[in-house]
Write a protein that holds these residues in place. Structure first.
Motif, PDB file in Angstrom:
ATOM      1  N   SER A 183     152.358  49.749   8.716  1.00  0.00           N
ATOM      2  CA  SER A 183     152.718  51.309   8.512  1.00  0.00           C
ATOM      3  C   SER A 183     151.725  51.874   7.305  1.00  0.00           C
ATOM      4  N   GLY A 184     151.506  53.043   7.475  1.00  0.00           N
ATOM      5  CA  GLY A 184     150.587  53.696   6.423  1.00  0.00           C
ATOM      6  C   GLY A 184     151.430  55.244   6.279  1.00  0.00           C
ATOM      7  N   GLU A 185     150.488  56.008   5.378  1.00  0.00           N
ATOM      8  CA  GLU A 185     151.022  57.358   5.064  1.00  0.00           C
ATOM      9  C   GLU A 185     151.051  58.279   6.238  1.00  0.00           C
ATOM     10  N   GLU A 186     150.568  58.055   7.234  1.00  0.00           N
ATOM     11  CA  GLU A 186     150.674  59.016   8.407  1.00  0.00           C
ATOM     12  C   GLU A 186     152.067  58.882   9.033  1.00  0.00           C
ATOM     13  N   GLY A 187     152.955  58.009   8.492  1.00  0.00           N
ATOM     14  CA  GLY A 187     154.331  57.945   8.928  1.00  0.00           C
ATOM     15  C   GLY A 187     154.596  57.406  10.395  1.00  0.00           C
ATOM     16  N   VAL A 188     153.635  56.363  10.813  1.00  0.00           N
ATOM     17  CA  VAL A 188     153.576  55.728  12.104  1.00  0.00           C
ATOM     18  C   VAL A 188     153.831  54.330  12.049  1.00  0.00           C
ATOM     19  N   VAL A 189     154.572  53.647  12.519  1.00  0.00           N
ATOM     20  CA  VAL A 189     154.549  52.061  12.518  1.00  0.00           C
ATOM     21  C   VAL A 189     154.022  51.542  13.856  1.00  0.00           C
ATOM     22  N   ARG A 190     152.885  50.543  13.756  1.00  0.00           N
ATOM     23  CA  ARG A 190     152.262  50.193  14.804  1.00  0.00           C
ATOM     24  C   ARG A 190     152.488  48.654  14.791  1.00  0.00           C
ATOM     25  N   LEU A 191     152.750  48.162  16.095  1.00  0.00           N
ATOM     26  CA  LEU A 191     152.991  46.827  16.356  1.00  0.00           C
ATOM     27  C   LEU A 191     151.735  46.349  17.031  1.00  0.00           C
ATOM     28  N   TRP A 192     151.590  45.115  16.727  1.00  0.00           N
ATOM     29  CA  TRP A 192     150.238  44.409  17.224  1.00  0.00           C
ATOM     30  C   TRP A 192     150.607  42.925  17.878  1.00  0.00           C
ATOM     31  N   LYS A 193     150.017  42.415  18.722  1.00  0.00           N
ATOM     32  CA  LYS A 193     150.442  41.328  19.625  1.00  0.00           C
ATOM     33  C   LYS A 193     148.951  40.614  19.743  1.00  0.00           C
ATOM     34  N   SER A 194     148.784  39.268  19.732  1.00  0.00           N
ATOM     35  CA  SER A 194     147.630  38.513  20.106  1.00  0.00           C
ATOM     36  C   SER A 194     147.678  38.485  21.541  1.00  0.00           C
ATOM     37  N   GLY A 198     143.161  35.380  22.234  1.00  0.00           N
ATOM     38  CA  GLY A 198     143.435  35.437  20.931  1.00  0.00           C
ATOM     39  C   GLY A 198     143.012  36.551  20.116  1.00  0.00           C
ATOM     40  N   ASP A 199     142.842  37.828  20.976  1.00  0.00           N
ATOM     41  CA  ASP A 199     142.601  39.105  20.455  1.00  0.00           C
ATOM     42  C   ASP A 199     143.631  40.063  20.220  1.00  0.00           C
ATOM     43  N   TRP A 200     143.799  40.402  18.836  1.00  0.00           N
ATOM     44  CA  TRP A 200     144.998  41.263  18.702  1.00  0.00           C
ATOM     45  C   TRP A 200     144.904  42.834  19.044  1.00  0.00           C
ATOM     46  N   LYS A 201     145.902  43.014  19.725  1.00  0.00           N
ATOM     47  CA  LYS A 201     145.786  44.643  20.321  1.00  0.00           C
ATOM     48  C   LYS A 201     147.151  45.246  20.052  1.00  0.00           C
ATOM     49  N   GLU A 202     147.126  46.687  19.735  1.00  0.00           N
ATOM     50  CA  GLU A 202     148.054  47.384  19.514  1.00  0.00           C
ATOM     51  C   GLU A 202     149.380  47.654  20.894  1.00  0.00           C
ATOM     52  N   ILE A 203     150.218  47.122  20.564  1.00  0.00           N
ATOM     53  CA  ILE A 203     151.314  47.246  21.698  1.00  0.00           C
ATOM     54  C   ILE A 203     152.290  48.333  21.650  1.00  0.00           C
ATOM     55  N   LYS A 204     152.389  48.953  20.557  1.00  0.00           N
ATOM     56  CA  LYS A 204     153.526  50.029  20.598  1.00  0.00           C
ATOM     57  C   LYS A 204     153.274  50.843  19.341  1.00  0.00           C
ATOM     58  N   THR A 205     153.515  52.036  19.381  1.00  0.00           N
ATOM     59  CA  THR A 205     153.459  52.950  18.235  1.00  0.00           C
ATOM     60  C   THR A 205     154.659  53.538  18.053  1.00  0.00           C
TER      61      THR A 205
END
Length: 210
Positions: A183-194, A198-205
């Motif tokens: 999470s950052g100042e933009e007010g969004v939580v991002r979820l990442w999964k491999s 073995g590559d990490w991708k964003e799965i949910k915002t």
């Protein structure tokens, strides 16, 4: 700290030191004793001011000696270090294990805002996440490798996010170390999964409500 190490508390200090306190009597948790102190970002032979410690995270694995990762507030050259330390078995002094991939930007102001050591569920290596205020590499996942002889070294780091100009402020793993939240100042939580490769991708915002 992890429960198998007892009741210990590590403090990050802006003078570059890490202070570790312990409650030696579990029936009196109001009495904490300073047990260990080490300079996290001291460079041998250098007279420059040590970078301050902004964040730290313990290694949760009970199969390793006590270890932690620490993130720096940043140097005048625009870089901020990430270091791994450990207390060897039977040792009394914390020793530097390795430096991980730095956070850098073209001007001053870079810093490591948070680090998180992933729970190790059967992997042959450790995963460490770091979030900072870089221009293009704010969120990274570092690999910490261990040889059969027990030698620990830094592996490659994967950059997950480079489009959040205000930086990453918090990172946290789930209990199995398979999903990372940032999470950052933009007010969004991002979820990442491999992925299976073995590559990490964003799965949910998840956007916060006003």
């Amino acid at each position: 700290c992890p429960s198998h190490l007892g009741l210990k508390l590590a403090c990050a200090c802006l003078d570059g030191r890490v202070l570790i306190y312990e409650a030696q009597d579990i029936m009196n948790i109001g009495d904490w004793v300073l047990e260990e102190v080490f300079d996290a970002f001291e460079i041998a032979g250098s007279t420059a001011r040590n970078a301050g410690v902004r964040c730290l995270s313990w290694n949760p694995s009970k199969f390793d000696p006590p270890m932690m990762v620490v993130g720096a507030e940043g140097n005048d050259d625009g870089s901020a270090m990430v270091r791994v330390w450990q207390l060897p078995e039977g040792g009394r002094k914390w020793t530097l294990v390795c430096d991980l991939d730095k956070h850098c930007r073209q001007d001053s102001g870079c810093q490591v805002n948070d680090v998180a050591w992933a729970p190790n569920m059967g992997r042959s290596y450790h995963l460490i996440a770091s979030g900072g205020q870089d221009h293009h590499q704010q969120l990274k996942i570092h690999r910490l490798l261990r040889t059969p002889e027990g030698v620990v070294s830094a592996g490659p780091a994967e950059v997950l996010s480079g489009d959040q100009p205000q930086g990453i402020w918090r990172v946290e793993w789930n209990v199995t170390g398979t999903v990372l939240a940032s999470s950052g100042e933009e007010g969004v939580v991002r979820l990442w999964k491999s992925t299976f490769r073995g590559d990490w991708k964003e799965i949910k915002t998840v956007a916060t409500e006003n």
